[in-house]
Every structure is written in C-alpha cells, then in structure tokens.
Design an enzyme around this catalytic site. Structure first.
Site, PDB file in Angstrom:
ATOM      1  N   HIS A 117       0.836  -1.206   0.000  1.00 46.63           N
ATOM      2  CA  HIS A 117       0.000   0.000   0.000  1.00 46.63           C
ATOM      3  C   HIS A 117       0.867   1.251   0.000  1.00 46.63           C
ATOM      4  CE1 HIS A 117      -3.939  -1.902   0.717  1.00 46.63           C
ATOM      5  NE2 HIS A 117      -3.206  -2.850   1.264  1.00 46.63           N
ATOM      6  N   THR A 165      12.982  -9.464   2.598  1.00 47.81           N
ATOM      7  CA  THR A 165      12.673  -8.143   2.050  1.00 47.81           C
ATOM      8  C   THR A 165      13.576  -7.769   0.888  1.00 47.81           C
ATOM      9  OG1 THR A 165      14.152  -7.056   3.629  1.00 47.81           O
ATOM     10  CG2 THR A 165      11.846  -7.327   4.297  1.00 47.81           C
ATOM     11  N   LYS A 166      14.661  -8.533   0.687  1.00 55.49           N
ATOM     12  CA  LYS A 166      15.628  -8.249  -0.382  1.00 55.49           C
ATOM     13  C   LYS A 166      15.987  -9.537  -1.099  1.00 55.49           C
ATOM     14  CE  LYS A 166      17.510  -4.287   1.921  1.00 55.49           C
ATOM     15  NZ  LYS A 166      18.552  -3.662   2.655  1.00 55.49           N
TER      16      LYS A 166
END
Length: 193
Positions: A117, A165-166
């Site tokens: 979002h 996240t990576k």
C-alpha cells in the site's frame, strides 16, 4: 494500460477507481469462490490440480502437489514449474506476479506477497505490485514471508519464520527478520563462478 497491466507493471491502482470495481473486483470475487471450493472438502491430487487450473486459468504440470488449504487474492498471476510442492496453509498474494521454478518445496504457512500500500495515510487505497521470483530447487521453511520485488536465487533455503525483504543470492541460506545470509551452500558438481 488497463488495470491488470498497471498492476503487473507496478503502477498504482486505487481500489476506489471505477475500473477496479468494474474489472478487478469481479476477478477477485471469482478467485474467492474457487478457493472456497478448494478448501472446503477433500480432493485428491488430481482434483486439487484441476481446481487450481480453474483458479489460475492455465494448465499445470501433473507433478504439482498442493496440500489445501491454499489462499490467494487473485490466482491468475501465479506460474508454477515442475515438481513443485506447496504444503498446507500458504498464502500467495499474486496480483504482481509470482513465478516459481522447478523442484521448489514450500513448507506450511508460507506467505508470498506481491502487493503493498501507499505509505501516505491518505492514499492507502492505492496499491503497488512487484513480482516475486523463486528460482529452481529453492526450499522455503515454515511460516516464512517473502515480500514484493524479491528474487530468491536457485538452490537457496529460506529459514522458518524468515521475513525476506531483499533478493537472496543463489546457493544461500537466509533467516531472521529481516532475513540475512546465514551460510552459503556448496553444491557438489556445480561449476564455480
């Protein structure tokens, strides 16, 4: 671009826009009906695969094995390779595209999320999608979460409960929140380089 192309291209889509209600929402509702059919009753491997083909709008390799329940928001943007195993309780939020290679093992309660979002609290109805790529021979441990835009390199292992996240380099073991490299995997017979 239509709303589906914008989703796949990472362009913002607002849930309040007319095109979302007219075009995207009916597909999401259709997916939820199919998921309810999958998750509310016993189905053998072949029946499960046929229901998933209905959900994903494509033919799936007979080697696919999924243990329900399985959850997704959309379903049409999931691509699965050969010899893929998906254990119980996994959630694939796939509007941005989820691409899973061959010989991938996914433990229970794994989340693969391609959507995010807007950070502006007054624009939270706007979502942005980025694809997730899971390369060949990856093993994803129980309860791991892989977030949008991540590529997991071949042969890698995602530890139980990790939040990825990576990108994960090939031949790596990662764990933790956020996930970090714990160890490299030395694969016999694999060329260096």
């Amino acid at each position: 671009m239509d709303i589906f192309q914008r989703d796949l291209a990472g362009v913002g889509v607002d849930a309040r826009e007319e095109e979302f209600a007219k075009d995207m929402l009916p597909r999401i509702k259709e997916a939820q009906k199919i998921i309810a059919k999958l998750n509310n009753g016993y189905h053998d491997e072949e029946e499960t695969r046929k229901i998933l083909e209905e959900l994903m709008h494509k033919e799936l390799d007979p080697s696919l094995w999924v243990l329900p329940p399985f959850y997704t928001d959309y379903g049409r943007n999931i691509t699965l390779g050969k010899n893929v195993f998906i254990n119980q309780g996994c959630t694939f939020m796939d509007r941005g595209g989820i691409f899973i290679g061959d010989d991938v093992y996914i433990a229970p309660k794994v989340n693969i999320i391609t959507i995010n979002h807007d950070i502006n609290p007054y624009k939270r109805t706007i979502t942005y999608c980025k694809p997730v790529y899971i390369e060949d021979r990856v093993w994803i441990g129980c309860g791991a979460t892989i977030l949008s835009g991540v590529r997991v390199g071949e042969n890698s292992i995602i530890g139980a409960g990790a939040v990825v996240t990576k990108d994960v380099p090939k031949n790596s073991i990662v764990g933790g929140n956020p996930a970090r490299i714990i160890k490299e995997i030395r694969v016999e017979g694999q060329e260096e380089g």
